[in-house]
Motif scaffolding. Structure first.
Motif, PDB file in Angstrom:
ATOM      1  N   ARG A 199       0.783  -1.291   0.385  1.00 13.67           N
ATOM      2  CA  ARG A 199       0.077  -0.159   0.040  1.00 13.67           C
ATOM      3  C   ARG A 199       0.735   0.853   0.283  1.00 13.67           C
ATOM      4  O   ARG A 199       0.888   2.091  -0.381  1.00 13.67           O
ATOM      5  CB  ARG A 199      -0.868   0.322   1.628  1.00 13.67           C
ATOM      6  CG  ARG A 199      -1.907   1.710   1.096  1.00 13.67           C
ATOM      7  CD  ARG A 199      -3.042   1.037   0.097  1.00 13.67           C
ATOM      8  NE  ARG A 199      -4.249   2.096  -0.068  1.00 13.67           N
ATOM      9  CZ  ARG A 199      -4.874   1.885  -0.624  1.00 13.67           C
ATOM     10  NH1 ARG A 199      -4.157   1.564  -1.908  1.00 13.67           N
ATOM     11  NH2 ARG A 199      -5.724   2.663  -0.651  1.00 13.67           N
ATOM     12  N   ILE A 366      -3.448  -5.698  -2.691  1.00  9.36           N
ATOM     13  CA  ILE A 366      -3.141  -4.723  -2.450  1.00  9.36           C
ATOM     14  C   ILE A 366      -2.339  -3.489  -3.642  1.00  9.36           C
ATOM     15  O   ILE A 366      -1.293  -3.431  -3.860  1.00  9.36           O
ATOM     16  CB  ILE A 366      -3.105  -4.005  -0.845  1.00  9.36           C
ATOM     17  CG1 ILE A 366      -3.526  -5.449  -0.513  1.00  9.36           C
ATOM     18  CG2 ILE A 366      -3.038  -3.069  -0.870  1.00  9.36           C
ATOM     19  CD1 ILE A 366      -2.852  -5.200   1.224  1.00  9.36           C
ATOM     20  N   TYR A 452      -4.012  -1.855   5.921  1.00  7.26           N
ATOM     21  CA  TYR A 452      -4.174  -2.796   5.611  1.00  7.26           C
ATOM     22  C   TYR A 452      -2.590  -3.339   5.737  1.00  7.26           C
ATOM     23  O   TYR A 452      -2.537  -4.566   5.146  1.00  7.26           O
ATOM     24  CB  TYR A 452      -2.985  -1.709   4.187  1.00  7.26           C
ATOM     25  CG  TYR A 452      -4.182  -1.367   3.123  1.00  7.26           C
ATOM     26  CD1 TYR A 452      -4.668  -1.649   2.295  1.00  7.26           C
ATOM     27  CD2 TYR A 452      -4.720  -0.105   3.388  1.00  7.26           C
ATOM     28  CE1 TYR A 452      -5.748  -1.364   1.137  1.00  7.26           C
ATOM     29  CE2 TYR A 452      -5.618   0.765   2.691  1.00  7.26           C
ATOM     30  CZ  TYR A 452      -6.269   0.278   1.561  1.00  7.26           C
ATOM     31  OH  TYR A 452      -6.723   0.525   0.683  1.00  7.26           O
ATOM     32  N   GLU A 455      -5.559  -6.581   6.417  1.00  6.07           N
ATOM     33  CA  GLU A 455      -5.523  -7.197   4.928  1.00  6.07           C
ATOM     34  C   GLU A 455      -4.537  -8.203   4.280  1.00  6.07           C
ATOM     35  O   GLU A 455      -4.924  -9.208   3.681  1.00  6.07           O
ATOM     36  CB  GLU A 455      -5.469  -6.085   3.699  1.00  6.07           C
ATOM     37  CG  GLU A 455      -7.012  -5.264   3.913  1.00  6.07           C
ATOM     38  CD  GLU A 455      -8.181  -6.025   4.138  1.00  6.07           C
ATOM     39  OE1 GLU A 455      -8.245  -6.487   2.604  1.00  6.07           O
ATOM     40  OE2 GLU A 455      -8.835  -5.919   4.801  1.00  6.07           O
TER      41      GLU A 455
END
Length: 666
Positions: A199, A366, A452, A455
């Motif tokens: 990210r 991502i 994230y 994630e």
């Protein structure tokens, strides 16, 4: 009040008499009455098993026998214990009785007995169901239940119990193992770190730098192979780092996920198995040391035996060579060629039907946050911290284990290091470094960073579930004595020249059926080393410099066969991790890698192990095998680009022609 006191006094006197009577009875009880039989819960018919008898009889004057199938075995006690090995039985229910000279029964024990071939059924069930239905979790669950039912002797009343045991016994046991949980935490932390650096633009920055040097599909595959060789210290870390780093690059160049998983898998274990400073070394040297300790008069250290055996580790060496042959030539064959053609013909905007971990990888893919700079250092520094901390942790724990002696070499230190602890340290510090760098540059808010990170962790849940179930099946195989059965069936008396190839094939099949290369090494090494030496002694070759290559080749065959079996098995941990990190379906990875592994394994057997056993120099065996591999790849392999359609998209990229190209190679 007086009556209560009188009643209480009477009870106390009665209790005192009871204690005295029990003490007197204990004194009259013979010493040999305190005995016990430790027998396995399950035994295989016609497969040797062991029983331990213990007794609290310091004098040891009373002779005892163990009765099995109406046959008595005399017991020789030492320090209160007697052990009987190589017992066999044909009975459906095993009944063990401990008797004295007068025939009195002192203790009894029973075990469930099943036919030996049934012990292989759970592993084969998992493999067949996974390959046929492409549902790995369901296949593993059915195999675990089948193994649990077998452990109850296929009793009809225990079928439901075996289903319930799949979770609360077998999977729970796998989750309770500290080393297993170390791997789980390592995977979760690595996933979180990858989520952050994806990210914050770090992985995009790496991709941009590498693509400057990557000129096409071949150079990208070769770069992946070189990266896999460079991260040599641990196969788990290798698979996770290389797969996650190169996935976006290979996707952009239309290299199939199956090809990426193959390159990752075929560099991870082989390079860790044969290089001199890896997490495998301590385990292997420890096994060899234990095994040569059983050989009287053997002159040599375990580490020296390991070093001499590396030259005969044909499969790991040739598997690495074949990776670069495939990468540099651009040729493929079998299911891998179909996967590559599909990847080459795929439009960038064409949706694909994804399965298994491919879908998970796509969901967890991502993208970098829009509007921020893509700096490669934001990924390179955390990954460097991961590698250096892991290496440093292995060195530190190795020094702690050895007591900081100056006389030990770096190899000895790494061989005794705790790789599981070191990997957790590395993954934790790399995650913290990624977080700090992201916040220091204000690339993401703290909420975004945490989101994230989760994630990335979430992307690991499916593969970790499969990994847990694979460990549970391995535990079931251990309870069913699957390896013992395979060894007893296949390890008959051999000619000296046939020992290495027999050990190689047996180790490979056992690793394929059980999915554990380390488990196979732990079982086979203590058996093979004394066996190989005994056969050489029988033929008058033990200690002969002209024949010692057979001994070293036998040791190497355990390691090489275990790696080969792992590459062919959908139950293997490294196979799963390579597929996971590459975003490839586990079944698709196995289907495409299996022909390559079999190709290298067969050539290894015919042109490496067998000729060298009969006197051909090891280097010539490797050279000839490499030449045969190159020739075979030239004859069988084709380039995926040759099936590309001539029409073009508006963007100038070649258009795909549906399934036409794939049908041409079917």
């Amino acid at each position: 009040m007086t009556r209560s006191i009188s009643k209480l006094t009477s009870l106390n006197i009665a209790g005192l008499w009871l204690v005295l009577l029990m003490s007197f009875a204990t004194l009259l009880t013979p010493a040999w009455a305190e005995v016990g039989i430790e027998a396995p819960a399950l035994v295989l018919k016609d497969t040797p098993f062991s029983v331990t008898v213990s007794r609290d009889d310091p004098a040891g004057s009373e002779p005892l026998w163990l009765q099995l199938d109406e046959q008595r075995y005399p017991l020789a006690f030492e320090n209160g214990e007697a052990r009987l090995d190589e017992l066999t039985s044909q009975a459906d229910t095993l009944s063990l009785t401990l008797v004295n000279e007068a025939g009195d029964t002192l203790a009894e024990a029973g075990s469930v007995a099943i036919a030996g071939w049934l012990s292989v059924v759970p592993a084969l069930t998992a493999i067949v169901l996974a390959l046929v239905f492409r549902q790995v979790i369901l296949a593993l669950f059915i195999a675990i239940c089948a193994g649990g039912w077998l452990s109850y002797g296929l009793s009809g009343g225990k079928l439901l119990q075996s289903v319930l045991d799949s979770v609360n016994v077998h999977i729970l046991k796998a989750a309770s193992d500290s080393e297993h949980m170390s791997i789980v935490l390592f995977c979760l932390l690595i996933g979180g770190m990858v989520g952050i650096i994806s990210r914050n633009g770090g992985t995009v920055g790496i991709a941009n730098h590498i693509t400057r040097f990557v000129r096409g599909r071949r150079s990208a595959q070769t770069t992946t192979g070189l990266l896999g060789t460079a991260i040599f210290f641990d196969d788990y870390a290798n698979a996770l780092i290389v797969g996650n780093t190169m996935r976006n690059i290979t996707d952009k160049l239309r290299i199939s996920r199956e090809k990426l998983a193959y390159i990752v898998d075929s560099t991870a274990a082989p390079v860790s198995a044969i290089l001199l400073v890896t997490t495998w070394i301590g385990f292997q040297v420890g096994l060899i040391d234990e095994a040569i300790g059983q050989i009287e008069g053997f002159d040599g250290s375990a580490y020296a035996v390991f070093l001499d055996a590396i030259s005969y580790s044909f499969y790991p060496i040739l598997a690495l060579l074949f990776v670069f042959m495939v990468s540099l030539s651009g040729r493929d064959f079998g299911p891998m060629l179909k996967a590559e053609v599909k990847a080459v013909q795929r439009r960038h905007d064409a949706p694909d039907e994804l399965t298994d971990m491919e879908a998970i990888a796509e969901e967890a893919n991502i993208d970098a946050k829009p509007g921020i700079p893509h700096r490669a250092l934001n990924a390179i520094i955390p990954m460097t911290v991961l590698v250096l901390t892991t290496l440093g942790g292995i060195w530190y724990t190795g020094m702690e284990e050895l007591g900081h002696p100056a006389e030990y070499s770096l190899r000895d230190v790494f061989g005794n290091g705790d790789s599981f602890t070191a990997m957790m340290w590395g993954s934790l510090l790399s995650t913290l470094v990624a977080l700090v760098m992201t916040q220091a540059q204000r690339l993401l808010s703290m909420d975004e960073t945490a989101h994230y990170w989760f994630e990335g962790v979430k992307s690991m849940l499916l593969p970790i579930t499969i990994l847990m179930m694979a460990w549970a099946l391995s535990s079931v195989n251990e309870a069913l004595h699957t390896s013992d059965y395979l060894v007893s069936v296949l390890s008959d008396s051999l000619a000296p020249q046939l020992i290495p190839v027999s050990v190689f094939l047996l180790s490979a099949f056992t690793a394929f059926a059980t999915g554990s290369s380390w488990g196979v090494m732990g079982i086979m090494m203590p058996l093979v080393v004394p066996l190989a030496w005994a056969v050489l002694q029988h033929h008058g070759l033990a200690g002969d410099p002209e024949a010692m290559h057979l001994f070293y080749a036998s040791v190497a065959a355990v390691l090489a066969g275990a790696v080969w079996g792992d590459h062919c098995s959908p139950l293997a941990e490294t196979t799963l991790l390579a597929a996971m990190a590459s975003g490839c379906g586990l079944v698709e990875h196995v289907r495409t890698q299996l022909p390559y592994a079999l190709f290298v394994g067969v050539i290894t057997t015919l042109f490496g192990i067998l000729p060298v056993a009969y006197g051909v120099p090891w280097w010539l065996g490797i050279a000839v095998s490499a030449l045969v591999m190159a020739t075979g790849l030239r004859l069988l392999g084709k380039r995926a680009e040759d099936y590309q359609q001539p029409a073009s998209e508006p963007s100038g990229r070649p258009a795909i022609g549906g399934e036409a190209g794939i049908k041409q190679i079917s």
